[in-house]
Design an enzyme around this catalytic site. Sequence first.
Site, PDB file in Angstrom:
ATOM      1  N   ASP A  46       0.714  -1.202   0.061  1.00 41.82           N
ATOM      2  CA  ASP A  46       0.132   0.116  -0.108  1.00 41.82           C
ATOM      3  C   ASP A  46       0.928   1.198  -0.069  1.00 41.82           C
ATOM      4  OD1 ASP A  46      -2.378   1.839   0.604  1.00 41.82           O
ATOM      5  OD2 ASP A  46      -3.371  -0.122   1.165  1.00 41.82           O
TER       6      ASP A  46
ATOM      7  N   HIS B 224      -3.544   6.036   3.333  1.00 41.29           N
ATOM      8  CA  HIS B 224      -4.272   4.913   2.918  1.00 41.29           C
ATOM      9  C   HIS B 224      -3.663   3.610   3.424  1.00 41.29           C
ATOM     10  CE1 HIS B 224      -5.979   1.682   0.029  1.00 41.29           C
ATOM     11  NE2 HIS B 224      -7.044   2.262   0.131  1.00 41.29           N
TER      12      HIS B 224
ATOM     13  N   SER C 233     -11.326  -1.367  -0.768  1.00 43.72           N
ATOM     14  CA  SER C 233     -10.033  -1.392   0.196  1.00 43.72           C
ATOM     15  C   SER C 233     -10.228  -1.747   1.458  1.00 43.72           C
ATOM     16  CB  SER C 233      -9.700   0.079   0.018  1.00 43.72           C
ATOM     17  OG  SER C 233      -8.865   0.291  -1.044  1.00 43.72           O
TER      18      SER C 233
END
Length: 545
Positions: free
Chosen positions: A160, A203, A463
């Site tokens: 990520d 994120h 996600s």
Amino acid sequence: MQSKYYRTLLPLALLLAACLFLSSPLLDVQGIGPAKNYILVFQPQQQTLPQTVISRGHTVVYDLSAAGVMVVRTHIPDDLIHIPGIISVAPDRPHITIPAKPTKPLTSGLLHPLQVSSKAEGCASNEAVCPQQWDLERIHVPQAWEKTRGSRKVRVAVLDSGLTSTHEALGDNYDKEASKSFVEPTNCAQDSDVNSLEDFNGHGTWTALHIAGKNTSRMSGIAPETTLINLRVLNACGIGTDSWILAALMHAHKVGAQIVSMSLGGFVCADGVVKESYYCRTEKDARDGASTWKAYNQTISYLLQHGTLVVASAGNEHVQLDQNGRVMGKSSVGFGAEKNDPSNNLYGLREIPAGIPGVLTVSATNRITQAAQAGETRHGQYGQGLRDQLAYYSNYGARIDVSAPGGSRNYNVPRFDCISTRCDGLTPSSSGGDDHTGVFGAFGIDEKGQLCSNCYSYLQGTSMAAPTVSGVAALVLARHPGMSVQELTKLLKRSVTPFLDKNATPPAASNSKSPYYNYTIDYDAAPISNHLMGTGIIDAARAVS
């Protein structure tokens, strides 16, 4: 955030108030420099030696020969296909994941005081989850914790945007030595240090700590005792390339990860020239796409054959995927434009990595569809009051293995179909309530883009669903450390509970006579069947029983 995306983009997460990001695979991308890397594919049993590549004037960037893949940098790409043993070549392409940046990130001081535990051991227990984490309650994590909270011997690699190492929800289970950044210099202004493991996007912190964050007064990861490996493959602008991801996959296996979790992806032309396709109409598109698909296929096959499970999010375009990851229809929900536009037609493409055989692919469901009042939406609503509905953004189809909570806007409709602020939000049904429709978790940066040790966000997206399944997989391996990838996959697919309500979410409009054609939900269509959402909702308690 709306952003222009390059050819193989897949947006895979969404945020607190305003954020299902859209993408268009053939447009220029802000934040990425000109591609100089190329991906070489060859049969693993007929390995091409790095020395051969170097002797012809090329630079080996990543030697992934065990999987029959090599990444090289060169100014003479036409020579690459002539290297002995090479069967295909593809230019390195960028993928974009949601650069999750909430308009107003929550800090510890902004959280409702009644939702803070005074217990020294944290707010989660074998009896109850932390108040904000409705998703963990839905998949029965407290009951699973009666058996295990994970094991340091189980290693999960998260590919990520990095991990904010000072976040209060990160415990001492972070294996920093095994972690690595694969990000290279680009023109992303926010990336001051590409070698850093930190999360300048936000994120990655969310996805990693949802899997293995420690039990604090705010939240807990699903498997807090699991060893966490941070592989940074997305820069601060939320952009990553195929080579970064492929190299990180092989590194994950090298450092002993039994599980890889990816909330990212893209699309490629893997089925030759498709005349009806907006994106796959030339020989070059078809050739490059097929080579990229093969590189992912060989790399992931290597991991699966050598004991590493790969979990990926299904994607946020609301398209149907067949068993081989092919897009079945000729419409999506605002992929390229928030209007009837050819760029919304993804027909002819295949999804990577979620479409690759053997990947455990996860779609997203909502908590409950709140009922809209007249005038709050442009086209009405569907599924009012129903739970476990397919999120309006989530991909679905035969390729989906299981579903997991991913959250959704209050009325489960696209942002551009909203009129009221409430429609556009991930908020409780009443002021001061705790029934948020987004999924709660730690966030790596504040609203100014600075690293934040106590920021959180309610998000939505596939996600959010993928790391949920990765966390459950970690619990299973803690209980059954000798389980093979094939056994683990089968167990997870049957460790589900039925959807609480029959799905009412319709597909994207593909009828050219429909007023919603080729850009949003077909509000007049029949709902998508639950059997296209996998075997059910993943259930942690059943998985560890």
